[in-house]
Scaffold this motif. Structure first.
Motif, PDB file in Angstrom:
ATOM      1  N   ALA A  81      43.701  47.242  94.964  1.00  0.00           N
ATOM      2  CA  ALA A  81      43.598  48.689  94.765  1.00  0.00           C
ATOM      3  C   ALA A  81      42.259  49.060  94.144  1.00  0.00           C
ATOM      4  O   ALA A  81      41.631  50.045  94.555  1.00  0.00           O
ATOM      5  CB  ALA A  81      44.746  49.177  93.889  1.00  0.00           C
ATOM      6  N   LEU A  82      41.803  48.288  93.171  1.00  0.00           N
ATOM      7  CA  LEU A  82      40.499  48.569  92.567  1.00  0.00           C
ATOM      8  C   LEU A  82      39.373  48.419  93.576  1.00  0.00           C
ATOM      9  O   LEU A  82      38.458  49.235  93.618  1.00  0.00           O
ATOM     10  CB  LEU A  82      40.245  47.630  91.390  1.00  0.00           C
ATOM     11  N   GLY A  83      39.431  47.382  94.365  1.00  0.00           N
ATOM     12  CA  GLY A  83      38.369  47.150  95.337  1.00  0.00           C
ATOM     13  C   GLY A  83      38.325  48.166  96.458  1.00  0.00           C
ATOM     14  O   GLY A  83      37.257  48.494  96.963  1.00  0.00           O
ATOM     15  N   SER A  84      39.475  48.697  96.833  1.00  0.00           N
ATOM     16  CA  SER A  84      39.491  49.609  97.979  1.00  0.00           C
ATOM     17  C   SER A  84      39.437  51.082  97.589  1.00  0.00           C
ATOM     18  O   SER A  84      38.975  51.903  98.372  1.00  0.00           O
ATOM     19  CB  SER A  84      40.737  49.352  98.828  1.00  0.00           C
ATOM     20  N   LYS A  85      39.865  51.431  96.396  1.00  0.00           N
ATOM     21  CA  LYS A  85      39.947  52.848  96.026  1.00  0.00           C
ATOM     22  C   LYS A  85      38.835  53.323  95.110  1.00  0.00           C
ATOM     23  O   LYS A  85      38.627  54.526  94.985  1.00  0.00           O
ATOM     24  CB  LYS A  85      41.287  53.134  95.324  1.00  0.00           C
ATOM     25  N   THR A  86      38.130  52.425  94.437  1.00  0.00           N
ATOM     26  CA  THR A  86      37.176  52.873  93.423  1.00  0.00           C
ATOM     27  C   THR A  86      35.728  53.047  93.858  1.00  0.00           C
ATOM     28  O   THR A  86      34.960  53.591  93.068  1.00  0.00           O
ATOM     29  CB  THR A  86      37.191  51.914  92.220  1.00  0.00           C
ATOM     30  N   GLY A 136      34.149  55.207  95.477  1.00  0.00           N
ATOM     31  CA  GLY A 136      33.677  56.583  95.418  1.00  0.00           C
ATOM     32  C   GLY A 136      33.790  57.217  94.050  1.00  0.00           C
ATOM     33  O   GLY A 136      33.368  58.349  93.849  1.00  0.00           O
ATOM     34  N   MET A 137      34.352  56.497  93.083  1.00  0.00           N
ATOM     35  CA  MET A 137      34.555  57.057  91.745  1.00  0.00           C
ATOM     36  C   MET A 137      33.280  57.016  90.917  1.00  0.00           C
ATOM     37  O   MET A 137      32.331  56.313  91.241  1.00  0.00           O
ATOM     38  CB  MET A 137      35.630  56.269  90.991  1.00  0.00           C
ATOM     39  N   PRO A 191      30.903  55.847  87.986  1.00  0.00           N
ATOM     40  CA  PRO A 191      30.754  54.498  87.437  1.00  0.00           C
ATOM     41  C   PRO A 191      31.470  54.304  86.100  1.00  0.00           C
ATOM     42  O   PRO A 191      31.942  53.211  85.807  1.00  0.00           O
ATOM     43  CB  PRO A 191      29.244  54.344  87.261  1.00  0.00           C
ATOM     44  N   GLU A 192      31.564  55.356  85.293  1.00  0.00           N
ATOM     45  CA  GLU A 192      32.226  55.236  83.999  1.00  0.00           C
ATOM     46  C   GLU A 192      33.711  54.935  84.170  1.00  0.00           C
ATOM     47  O   GLU A 192      34.276  54.085  83.477  1.00  0.00           O
ATOM     48  CB  GLU A 192      32.048  56.519  83.187  1.00  0.00           C
ATOM     49  N   ILE A 193      34.343  55.628  85.095  1.00  0.00           N
ATOM     50  CA  ILE A 193      35.780  55.425  85.333  1.00  0.00           C
ATOM     51  C   ILE A 193      36.014  54.060  85.956  1.00  0.00           C
ATOM     52  O   ILE A 193      36.954  53.352  85.578  1.00  0.00           O
ATOM     53  CB  ILE A 193      36.341  56.556  86.204  1.00  0.00           C
ATOM     54  N   ARG A 194      35.156  53.662  86.886  1.00  0.00           N
ATOM     55  CA  ARG A 194      35.288  52.332  87.481  1.00  0.00           C
ATOM     56  C   ARG A 194      35.166  51.244  86.432  1.00  0.00           C
ATOM     57  O   ARG A 194      35.931  50.269  86.430  1.00  0.00           O
ATOM     58  CB  ARG A 194      34.210  52.122  88.552  1.00  0.00           C
ATOM     59  N   ALA A 195      34.212  51.392  85.522  1.00  0.00           N
ATOM     60  CA  ALA A 195      34.015  50.395  84.476  1.00  0.00           C
ATOM     61  C   ALA A 195      35.236  50.296  83.574  1.00  0.00           C
ATOM     62  O   ALA A 195      35.676  49.197  83.224  1.00  0.00           O
ATOM     63  CB  ALA A 195      32.772  50.749  83.653  1.00  0.00           C
ATOM     64  N   VAL A 196      35.824  51.428  83.218  1.00  0.00           N
ATOM     65  CA  VAL A 196      37.018  51.411  82.370  1.00  0.00           C
ATOM     66  C   VAL A 196      38.182  50.759  83.110  1.00  0.00           C
ATOM     67  O   VAL A 196      38.946  49.982  82.518  1.00  0.00           O
ATOM     68  CB  VAL A 196      37.368  52.841  81.907  1.00  0.00           C
ATOM     69  N   LEU A 197      38.334  51.033  84.400  1.00  0.00           N
ATOM     70  CA  LEU A 197      39.423  50.424  85.164  1.00  0.00           C
ATOM     71  C   LEU A 197      39.254  48.907  85.269  1.00  0.00           C
ATOM     72  O   LEU A 197      40.223  48.157  85.094  1.00  0.00           O
ATOM     73  CB  LEU A 197      39.516  51.047  86.551  1.00  0.00           C
ATOM     74  N   TYR A 198      38.042  48.445  85.554  1.00  0.00           N
ATOM     75  CA  TYR A 198      37.804  47.003  85.626  1.00  0.00           C
ATOM     76  C   TYR A 198      38.058  46.347  84.269  1.00  0.00           C
ATOM     77  O   TYR A 198      38.656  45.268  84.186  1.00  0.00           O
ATOM     78  CB  TYR A 198      36.371  46.712  86.087  1.00  0.00           C
ATOM     79  N   GLY A 199      37.613  46.991  83.196  1.00  0.00           N
ATOM     80  CA  GLY A 199      37.848  46.454  81.866  1.00  0.00           C
ATOM     81  C   GLY A 199      39.318  46.417  81.508  1.00  0.00           C
ATOM     82  O   GLY A 199      39.795  45.470  80.873  1.00  0.00           O
ATOM     83  N   THR A 200      40.055  47.436  81.929  1.00  0.00           N
ATOM     84  CA  THR A 200      41.489  47.481  81.645  1.00  0.00           C
ATOM     85  C   THR A 200      42.229  46.344  82.344  1.00  0.00           C
ATOM     86  O   THR A 200      43.072  45.678  81.732  1.00  0.00           O
ATOM     87  CB  THR A 200      42.071  48.839  82.089  1.00  0.00           C
ATOM     88  N   THR A 233      29.965  45.558  80.519  1.00  0.00           N
ATOM     89  CA  THR A 233      29.194  44.818  81.518  1.00  0.00           C
ATOM     90  C   THR A 233      29.232  45.504  82.877  1.00  0.00           C
ATOM     91  O   THR A 233      28.195  45.668  83.531  1.00  0.00           O
ATOM     92  CB  THR A 233      29.728  43.383  81.638  1.00  0.00           C
ATOM     93  N   SER A 234      30.405  45.926  83.300  1.00  0.00           N
ATOM     94  CA  SER A 234      30.487  46.585  84.609  1.00  0.00           C
ATOM     95  C   SER A 234      29.815  47.954  84.583  1.00  0.00           C
ATOM     96  O   SER A 234      29.214  48.370  85.578  1.00  0.00           O
ATOM     97  CB  SER A 234      31.943  46.679  85.073  1.00  0.00           C
ATOM     98  N   PHE A 235      29.877  48.662  83.460  1.00  0.00           N
ATOM     99  CA  PHE A 235      29.153  49.932  83.336  1.00  0.00           C
ATOM    100  C   PHE A 235      27.662  49.703  83.516  1.00  0.00           C
ATOM    101  O   PHE A 235      26.987  50.439  84.244  1.00  0.00           O
ATOM    102  CB  PHE A 235      29.441  50.554  81.970  1.00  0.00           C
ATOM    103  N   TYR A 236      27.135  48.670  82.872  1.00  0.00           N
ATOM    104  CA  TYR A 236      25.720  48.340  83.009  1.00  0.00           C
ATOM    105  C   TYR A 236      25.378  47.994  84.462  1.00  0.00           C
ATOM    106  O   TYR A 236      24.399  48.484  85.012  1.00  0.00           O
ATOM    107  CB  TYR A 236      25.367  47.176  82.079  1.00  0.00           C
ATOM    108  N   VAL A 237      26.205  47.158  85.068  1.00  0.00           N
ATOM    109  CA  VAL A 237      25.931  46.732  86.446  1.00  0.00           C
ATOM    110  C   VAL A 237      26.000  47.914  87.402  1.00  0.00           C
ATOM    111  O   VAL A 237      25.143  48.071  88.280  1.00  0.00           O
ATOM    112  CB  VAL A 237      26.905  45.614  86.866  1.00  0.00           C
ATOM    113  N   PHE A 238      26.985  48.777  87.238  1.00  0.00           N
ATOM    114  CA  PHE A 238      27.116  49.919  88.142  1.00  0.00           C
ATOM    115  C   PHE A 238      25.945  50.881  88.005  1.00  0.00           C
ATOM    116  O   PHE A 238      25.533  51.499  88.981  1.00  0.00           O
ATOM    117  CB  PHE A 238      28.421  50.669  87.898  1.00  0.00           C
ATOM    118  N   HIS A 239      25.392  51.030  86.816  1.00  0.00           N
ATOM    119  CA  HIS A 239      24.272  51.945  86.636  1.00  0.00           C
ATOM    120  C   HIS A 239      22.943  51.323  87.016  1.00  0.00           C
ATOM    121  O   HIS A 239      22.055  52.020  87.493  1.00  0.00           O
ATOM    122  CB  HIS A 239      24.219  52.456  85.195  1.00  0.00           C
TER     123      HIS A 239
END
Length: 138
Positions: free
Chosen positions: A71-76, A78-79, A81-90, A124-130
């Motif tokens: 679900a994370l790989g297919s739905k995120t 377009g989101m 980057p902040e929300i994606r980073a929080v979801l990956y961290g969660t 880490t994912s927030f940094y990578v996404f930005h």
């Protein structure tokens, strides 16, 4: 005393973008789920659980993590980057905390370890996404 006649442009070199194979959208979550489920089964059995009970816990854990990763790989993508980073961290924080809990750790210690891992993954994912986001050519 030569002055530049045109502004110097500082742009990043273009990176080679390799498209993911279509099977990567389900292949990566399946591999992660199998590894996670096997790890849960191994740890649970080493804590004294019977093999069938450990296998059931490992299979259920694998299915849950696999569905969440898919679900994370297919739905995120377009989101924001902040929300994606929080979801990956969660997801990572819950998985690590659950693994520590299965290994016999206390609730507080498992929650703390999961929270620490989740925050580290989110940062880490927030940094990578930005850093690696696509920028329009200037």
């Amino acid at each position: 005393m030569n002055a530049p006649t045109a502004p110097v442009s500082h742009h990043r070199p273009t990176r080679l973008h390799l498209p993911l194979h279509p099977s990567a959208s389900w292949g990566v979550p399946v591999v992660l789920a199998v590894l996670f489920g096997g790890w849960v089964m191994f740890v649970d059995h080493n804590q004294g659980s019977t093999i069938p009970a450990a296998a059931i816990l490992g299979a259920v854990s694998a299915v849950v993590l696999g569905v969440l990763c898919y679900a994370l790989g297919s739905k995120t993508p377009g989101m924001m980057p902040e929300i994606r980073a929080v979801l990956y961290g969660t997801v990572l924080g819950c998985a690590i905390g659950f693994l520590h809990s299965v290994s016999g750790g206390s609730v507080y210690r498992s929650s703390g370890i999961g929270l620490g891992a989740g925050i580290a993954m989110a940062l880490t994912s927030f940094y990578v996404f930005h850093v690696w986001k696509e920028r329009p050519p200037a």
